[in-house]
Design a protein around this motif. Sequence first.
Motif, PDB file in Angstrom:
ATOM      1  N   MET A   1       0.284  13.800  -9.174  1.00  0.00           N
ATOM      2  CA  MET A   1      -0.301  12.995  -9.320  1.00  0.00           C
ATOM      3  C   MET A   1      -0.340  12.422 -10.560  1.00  0.00           C
ATOM      4  O   MET A   1      -0.236  11.620 -11.024  1.00  0.00           O
ATOM      5  CB  MET A   1      -1.981  12.703  -8.816  1.00  0.00           C
TER       6      MET A   1
ATOM      7  N   LEU B   1       0.816   9.235 -12.368  1.00  0.00           N
ATOM      8  CA  LEU B   1      -0.304   7.805 -13.019  1.00  0.00           C
ATOM      9  C   LEU B   1       0.739   7.473 -14.405  1.00  0.00           C
ATOM     10  O   LEU B   1       0.181   6.743 -14.994  1.00  0.00           O
ATOM     11  CB  LEU B   1      -0.863   8.666 -13.252  1.00  0.00           C
TER      12      LEU B   1
ATOM     13  N   THR C   1       1.066  -1.578  -0.185  1.00  0.00           N
ATOM     14  CA  THR C   1       0.063  -0.402  -0.149  1.00  0.00           C
ATOM     15  C   THR C   1       0.894   1.036  -0.301  1.00  0.00           C
ATOM     16  O   THR C   1       1.787   1.534   0.588  1.00  0.00           O
ATOM     17  CB  THR C   1      -0.510  -0.191   1.458  1.00  0.00           C
TER      18      THR C   1
ATOM     19  N   CYS D   1      -7.661   8.071 -17.088  1.00  0.00           N
ATOM     20  CA  CYS D   1      -7.700   7.881 -15.520  1.00  0.00           C
ATOM     21  C   CYS D   1      -8.714   8.630 -14.831  1.00  0.00           C
ATOM     22  O   CYS D   1      -7.890   9.754 -14.669  1.00  0.00           O
ATOM     23  CB  CYS D   1      -6.142   8.889 -16.274  1.00  0.00           C
TER      24      CYS D   1
ATOM     25  N   THR E   1     -11.058   8.132 -10.415  1.00  0.00           N
ATOM     26  CA  THR E   1     -10.846   7.457 -10.058  1.00  0.00           C
ATOM     27  C   THR E   1     -12.734   7.856  -8.794  1.00  0.00           C
ATOM     28  O   THR E   1     -12.906   8.591  -9.006  1.00  0.00           O
ATOM     29  CB  THR E   1      -9.605   7.427  -8.470  1.00  0.00           C
TER      30      THR E   1
ATOM     31  N   LYS F   1      -1.649  -0.849  -4.047  1.00  0.00           N
ATOM     32  CA  LYS F   1      -2.342  -0.445  -3.486  1.00  0.00           C
ATOM     33  C   LYS F   1      -2.245   0.999  -3.705  1.00  0.00           C
ATOM     34  O   LYS F   1      -1.527   1.150  -2.949  1.00  0.00           O
ATOM     35  CB  LYS F   1      -3.298  -0.694  -2.468  1.00  0.00           C
ATOM     36  N   LEU F   2      -2.305   2.165  -4.371  1.00  0.00           N
ATOM     37  CA  LEU F   2      -1.893   3.865  -4.871  1.00  0.00           C
ATOM     38  C   LEU F   2      -3.357   4.580  -3.938  1.00  0.00           C
ATOM     39  O   LEU F   2      -4.191   4.571  -4.659  1.00  0.00           O
ATOM     40  CB  LEU F   2      -1.620   3.999  -6.155  1.00  0.00           C
ATOM     41  N   CYS F   3      -2.877   5.258  -2.605  1.00  0.00           N
ATOM     42  CA  CYS F   3      -3.440   6.099  -2.627  1.00  0.00           C
ATOM     43  C   CYS F   3      -2.328   7.480  -2.597  1.00  0.00           C
ATOM     44  O   CYS F   3      -1.615   7.699  -2.030  1.00  0.00           O
ATOM     45  CB  CYS F   3      -3.678   5.954  -0.821  1.00  0.00           C
ATOM     46  N   PHE F   4      -3.270   8.129  -3.321  1.00  0.00           N
ATOM     47  CA  PHE F   4      -2.290   9.910  -2.865  1.00  0.00           C
ATOM     48  C   PHE F   4      -3.268  10.429  -1.622  1.00  0.00           C
ATOM     49  O   PHE F   4      -4.329  10.572  -1.484  1.00  0.00           O
ATOM     50  CB  PHE F   4      -2.735  10.521  -4.548  1.00  0.00           C
TER      51      PHE F   4
ATOM     52  N   VAL G   1      -3.711   0.585 -13.790  1.00  0.00           N
ATOM     53  CA  VAL G   1      -3.326   0.699 -12.048  1.00  0.00           C
ATOM     54  C   VAL G   1      -4.350   1.683 -11.548  1.00  0.00           C
ATOM     55  O   VAL G   1      -5.165   2.955 -11.906  1.00  0.00           O
ATOM     56  CB  VAL G   1      -2.040   1.925 -11.785  1.00  0.00           C
ATOM     57  N   GLU G   2      -5.173   0.864 -10.444  1.00  0.00           N
ATOM     58  CA  GLU G   2      -6.066   1.928  -9.282  1.00  0.00           C
ATOM     59  C   GLU G   2      -5.852   2.531  -8.914  1.00  0.00           C
ATOM     60  O   GLU G   2      -4.322   2.516  -8.304  1.00  0.00           O
ATOM     61  CB  GLU G   2      -6.694   0.180  -9.001  1.00  0.00           C
ATOM     62  N   PHE G   3      -6.111   3.871  -8.355  1.00  0.00           N
ATOM     63  CA  PHE G   3      -6.236   4.697  -7.176  1.00  0.00           C
ATOM     64  C   PHE G   3      -7.186   5.225  -6.971  1.00  0.00           C
ATOM     65  O   PHE G   3      -8.324   5.183  -7.080  1.00  0.00           O
ATOM     66  CB  PHE G   3      -4.795   5.301  -7.548  1.00  0.00           C
TER      67      PHE G   3
END
Length: 233
Positions: free
Chosen positions: A106, A110, A8, A161, A163, A86-89, A117-119
Motif C-alpha cells: 500500500m 500511494l 475502480t 496519508c 483513510t 476509486k482505489l481499493c487495497f 488520491v482517496e483510497f
Amino acid sequence: MSVLTKYTIFAGNGGAGKSTLLNGQAGKVKFQSGISICMEGLTTVLQLEPVGDMIYGDTPGLDDPDKRKQAAKAITEAFKQNGQFKLCFVCLLDSGRLRTADVTTMSLILASLPNEVEFGIIFNMVSKSVLEKSKINNNDGKRIFEANINEMIKQSVNRPCATGRFFYSVKQEHLEDRDDTLPSEESVAELKNWLEKLPMTTVRSNNVKDIPYKTYEQINTELEKKVFASSYT
C-alpha cells in the motif's frame, strides 16, 4: 470537454482474493481467480474489464521478488489511464493482525500517486473467529486497529496519508480451494454499497510516478521491526 473514464482499481498482494471480489462485482467470471499450483496469486499483469460505465482493474502484487518489477510497471500503467479512480487495497489478516507485506505494498503504491488520491481498504477472507476474538470485535477496537494502520502507512509513505474507509469481508467456505467461483449475493451487495460510497479522484498520467519497488524489502523490514517492538511494549 471530454468525459473522463471511471476506474475502480483493486490492488494488493497475491492470494488476497482481488479477482474473486471483482468477479462478484461484475456478476460473472471476468478475472481469473484462485491459487496457482505454486500457491501464488494468479494475477501477473494488469487486467481491465468494463462493467457498465465502470472499468474494473485487477493488478498483480508486489510481494513476489521475482515479479516485483513487472508488477510495479503494471500498477503504474493502471493509473496512467487519465481518468477518475476509486482505489481499493485488498489485504489479509494474520490472526487478526495486518501483514507487513500488505502495508508495504500500500505504501509503495500511494508513494507513486498524487497526495489527494482517496483510497479504501478491504480486509478479505476474515474468519468469524477472528472477528469475534480479536481487537476488531467491537467499534472501539476497530478504531484503534484502523488508526494504527493509517499511522504505519503514513510513516512509510512519509506524508499525510489516511483513510476512514474500511470493509471487512467474512470468509466464505464455498470459495475455499475453488477457482473462478463467485461470492455470495449478499456479500456482493454489501461490497457494492461500500464501493458506491468510496470517493473518486481524478488522476492525470503526468502526476503518476514510477513505483519505487526497489525499496520494498527495506520498508517491509522496518515495519516488521516496529511490529515486533510494539508486541513487547
